[in-house]
Design a protein around this motif. Structure first.
Motif: not given
Length: 146
Positions: A13-22, A88-93, A95-97, A116-120
């Motif tokens: 969660a922290w990794i995803v949140a930091v990436v989203l904020a960045t 789940w919306v973030v997960t799908v977004a 994956a689509l990216a 990178f998007c697959i990892l996220m």
């Protein structure tokens, strides 16, 4: 009451949140007419209108508390359903990216952004599929449709 989020879920969660904020900050910078890295990110060509960058920056920023809330790090009074579905919306977004970037024009898109998007997407799925936060229902849960 369910189990609390694990340390793996919290780290994801922290990794995803930091990436989203960045990413949100970068898109906000581009929306305010900054151009550092923009041509590289878009693969050259004509630059889009600044309003389009805001259309990306705002949802990215809004996703940060949703992901942190799903992991039980923040927002204990937010509706559980919002946190689950939002993550789940973030997960799908992501994956689509990844799919869009695999079909990209540049090596950066195909070999950099796509993996990178697959990892996220995988990290966001870890958070989204984590056990319930274990804090009981939010008062707002009764306001949301099932």
């Amino acid at each position: 009451m369910g189990a609390e989020a694990t340390s793996v879920t919290r780290a994801a969660a922290w990794i995803v949140a930091v990436v989203l904020a960045t990413l949100s900050g970068l898109h906000g910078y581009w929306a305010m007419c900054g151009d550092w890295g923009l041509r590289e990110a878009l693969g050259g060509g004509e630059l889009p209108h600044a309003a389009l960058a805001w259309l990306v920056a705002v949802p990215l920023a809004a996703a940060v508390p949703v992901v942190l809330g799903r992991a039980g790090i923040w927002g204990e009074r937010l509706p559980e359903r919002l946190l689950v579905q939002g993550t789940w919306v973030v997960t799908v977004a992501f994956a689509l990216a990844a799919v869009v970037n695999v079909a990209g024009r540049t090596t950066l898109e195909r070999a950099g952004f796509a993996p990178f998007c697959i990892l996220m997407s995988v990290l966001a799925a870890v958070v989204a599929s984590s056990p319930r936060r274990g804090r009981g229902p939010s008062p707002l849960d009764t306001w949301l449709p099932s």
